[in-house]
Design an enzyme around this catalytic site. Structure first.
Site, PDB file in Angstrom:
ATOM      1  N   SER A 147     -47.333  48.395  11.234  1.00  0.00           N
ATOM      2  CA  SER A 147     -46.276  47.619  10.589  1.00  0.00           C
ATOM      3  C   SER A 147     -46.861  46.668   9.565  1.00  0.00           C
ATOM      4  O   SER A 147     -47.930  46.088   9.789  1.00  0.00           O
ATOM      5  CB  SER A 147     -45.501  46.813  11.632  1.00  0.00           C
ATOM      6  OG  SER A 147     -44.538  45.999  11.006  1.00  0.00           O
TER       7      SER A 147
ATOM      8  N   ASP B 202     -39.861  50.676  14.913  1.00  0.00           N
ATOM      9  CA  ASP B 202     -38.792  50.848  13.923  1.00  0.00           C
ATOM     10  C   ASP B 202     -37.545  50.212  14.491  1.00  0.00           C
ATOM     11  O   ASP B 202     -37.137  50.478  15.620  1.00  0.00           O
ATOM     12  CB  ASP B 202     -38.547  52.315  13.572  1.00  0.00           C
ATOM     13  CG  ASP B 202     -37.829  52.412  12.219  1.00  0.00           C
ATOM     14  OD1 ASP B 202     -38.384  51.891  11.220  1.00  0.00           O
ATOM     15  OD2 ASP B 202     -36.702  52.953  12.160  1.00  0.00           O
ATOM     16  N   SER B 203     -36.984  49.319  13.705  1.00  0.00           N
ATOM     17  CA  SER B 203     -35.888  48.510  14.217  1.00  0.00           C
ATOM     18  C   SER B 203     -34.872  48.261  13.124  1.00  0.00           C
ATOM     19  O   SER B 203     -35.095  48.595  11.958  1.00  0.00           O
ATOM     20  CB  SER B 203     -36.434  47.192  14.795  1.00  0.00           C
ATOM     21  OG  SER B 203     -37.403  46.618  13.939  1.00  0.00           O
TER      22      SER B 203
ATOM     23  N   TYR C 115     -32.761  39.443   9.811  1.00  0.00           N
ATOM     24  CA  TYR C 115     -31.358  39.083   9.997  1.00  0.00           C
ATOM     25  C   TYR C 115     -31.152  38.009  11.072  1.00  0.00           C
ATOM     26  O   TYR C 115     -30.001  37.701  11.409  1.00  0.00           O
ATOM     27  CB  TYR C 115     -30.548  40.338  10.368  1.00  0.00           C
ATOM     28  CG  TYR C 115     -30.482  41.391   9.284  1.00  0.00           C
ATOM     29  CD1 TYR C 115     -29.495  41.346   8.297  1.00  0.00           C
ATOM     30  CD2 TYR C 115     -31.407  42.431   9.234  1.00  0.00           C
ATOM     31  CE1 TYR C 115     -29.427  42.315   7.307  1.00  0.00           C
ATOM     32  CE2 TYR C 115     -31.350  43.411   8.247  1.00  0.00           C
ATOM     33  CZ  TYR C 115     -30.359  43.349   7.289  1.00  0.00           C
ATOM     34  OH  TYR C 115     -30.290  44.306   6.307  1.00  0.00           O
TER      35      TYR C 115
HETATM   36  O1  LIG Z   1     -35.956  40.840  15.562  1.00  0.00           O
HETATM   37  C1  LIG Z   1     -35.419  40.965  14.451  1.00  0.00           C
HETATM   38  N1  LIG Z   1     -34.824  39.899  13.842  1.00  0.00           N
HETATM   39  C2  LIG Z   1     -34.271  39.996  12.631  1.00  0.00           C
HETATM   40  N2  LIG Z   1     -34.268  41.117  11.886  1.00  0.00           N
HETATM   41  C3  LIG Z   1     -34.839  42.201  12.462  1.00  0.00           C
HETATM   42  C4  LIG Z   1     -35.421  42.183  13.734  1.00  0.00           C
HETATM   43  N3  LIG Z   1     -35.907  43.398  14.023  1.00  0.00           N
HETATM   44  C5  LIG Z   1     -35.634  44.160  12.972  1.00  0.00           C
HETATM   45  N4  LIG Z   1     -35.011  43.434  12.018  1.00  0.00           N
HETATM   46  C6  LIG Z   1     -34.611  43.880  10.674  1.00  0.00           C
HETATM   47  C7  LIG Z   1     -35.649  43.496   9.658  1.00  0.00           C
HETATM   48  C8  LIG Z   1     -35.646  44.663   8.708  1.00  0.00           C
HETATM   49  O2  LIG Z   1     -34.574  44.491   7.779  1.00  0.00           O
HETATM   50  C9  LIG Z   1     -35.294  45.837   9.616  1.00  0.00           C
HETATM   51  C10 LIG Z   1     -36.531  46.507  10.176  1.00  0.00           C
HETATM   52  O3  LIG Z   1     -36.968  47.523   9.310  1.00  0.00           O
HETATM   53  P1  LIG Z   1     -38.309  48.321   9.638  1.00  0.00           P
HETATM   54  O4  LIG Z   1     -38.484  49.379   8.654  1.00  0.00           O
HETATM   55  O5  LIG Z   1     -38.320  48.658  11.099  1.00  0.00           O
HETATM   56  O6  LIG Z   1     -39.433  47.193   9.492  1.00  0.00           O
HETATM   57  P2  LIG Z   1     -40.144  46.622   8.198  1.00  0.00           P
HETATM   58  O7  LIG Z   1     -39.875  47.495   7.004  1.00  0.00           O
HETATM   59  O8  LIG Z   1     -39.807  45.187   8.084  1.00  0.00           O
HETATM   60  O9  LIG Z   1     -41.680  46.717   8.577  1.00  0.00           O
HETATM   61  P3  LIG Z   1     -42.480  48.074   8.998  1.00  0.00           P
HETATM   62  O10 LIG Z   1     -41.604  49.248   8.695  1.00  0.00           O
HETATM   63  O11 LIG Z   1     -43.727  48.042   8.187  1.00  0.00           O
HETATM   64  O12 LIG Z   1     -42.761  47.916  10.466  1.00  0.00           O
HETATM   65  O13 LIG Z   1     -34.537  45.294  10.679  1.00  0.00           O
HETATM   66 MG   LIG Z   2     -40.031  49.545   7.242  1.00  0.00          MG
END
Ligand SMILES: O=c1nc[nH]c2c1ncn2[C@H]1C[C@H](O)[C@@H](COP(=O)(O)OP(=O)(O)OP(=O)(O)O)O1
Ligand SMILES: [Mg+2]
EC number: 3.6.1.66
Length: 198
Positions: free
Chosen positions: A11, A71-72, A157
């Site tokens: 990540s 992935d979240s 968010y």
């Molecule tokens: O606890 C959380 N509290 C607030 N927002 C969150 C949370 N968990 C996921 N989110 C949001 C952030 C992002 O808009 C999306 C994840 O997208 P996601 O592609 O999984 O992560 P990312 O692009 O930020 O980093 P990466 O892909 O490198 O792990 O959901």
């Molecule tokens: Mg991402």
């Protein structure tokens, strides 16, 4: 089970690294994929599961270490589950503030009773890049979308996500409290059980 004292976290999100390392404690050291590469893989999957596996494989390939991916995203009932897997890209890559502004606009004039939402987290662990049996764990966190941002903690968010069991936004929770009850905490609980880590 494999030796998991060191894992690469697939990540580029510093918020996730902080939360996941805090949940894992000292037994497992998470190293950021950012130490190895700044290139983010394209998230081409159609599900959280597919994207988590894709990110984990990519990180394992680049680092040579076992890899954990998260992935979240946020699934909003009124929007039919959007932005979902597209949560990070909701406002076309303009970042968290733009994502939050777009969500508030999409829910303008929508009453509280129709503002239900859930955070979703899928964790994928691969032992190596071609692992044929990734470990998958998911967690959900139910709440509601606020009418305005509130709170300074967390990321993404969090300022818009009302947590009914605590009567605050998730950005108003202390990091320790969020890490007890969040979607990510639930997924990590399952992962720890699968790995016999507690
Ligand atoms: O606890 C959380 N509290 C607030 N927002 C969150 C949370 N968990 C996921 N989110 C949001 C952030 C992002 O808009 C999306 C994840 O997208 P996601 O592609 O999984 O992560 P990312 O692009 O930020 O980093 P990466 O892909 O490198 O792990 O959901
Ligand atoms: Mg991402």
């Amino acid at each position: 089970m494999m030796n998991l004292t060191q894992l690469v976290l697939a990540s580029h999100n510093a918020g996730k690294l902080k939360e996941l390392q805090a949940m894992l404690g000292n037994a497992v050291q998470l190293r950021s994929i950012g130490e190895f590469s700044q290139v983010e893989p394209e998230e081409t999957g159609l599900s959280f599961v597919e994207n988590a596996i894709l990110k984990a494989r990519n990180a394992a390939r680049i680092s040579g270490l076992p890899a954990l991916a998260d992935d979240s995203g946020l699934a909003v009932d009124y929007l039919g589950g959007a932005p979902g897997i597209y949560s990070a890209r909701y406002a076309d890559g303009k970042g968290d503030a733009a994502n939050n502004a777009k969500l508030l606009e999409a829910l303008k004039d929508v009453p509280d009773s129709e503002r239900g939402a859930q955070f979703v987290c899928v964790l994928a662990l691969v032992r190596h890049a071609d692992d044929p049996l990734p470990i998958l764990c998911e967690g959900l966190w139910h709440g509601r979308i606020l009418h305005a941002a509130s709170g300074e903690h967390g990321f993404g968010y969090d300022p818009l996500f009302w947590v009914p069991e605590r009567n605050v936004s998730s950005a108003e929770l202390s990091p320790a409290d969020k890490n007890q009850i969040s979607h990510r905490a639930r997924a990590m609980d399952l992962l720890r059980q699968r790995l016999s880590l507690k």
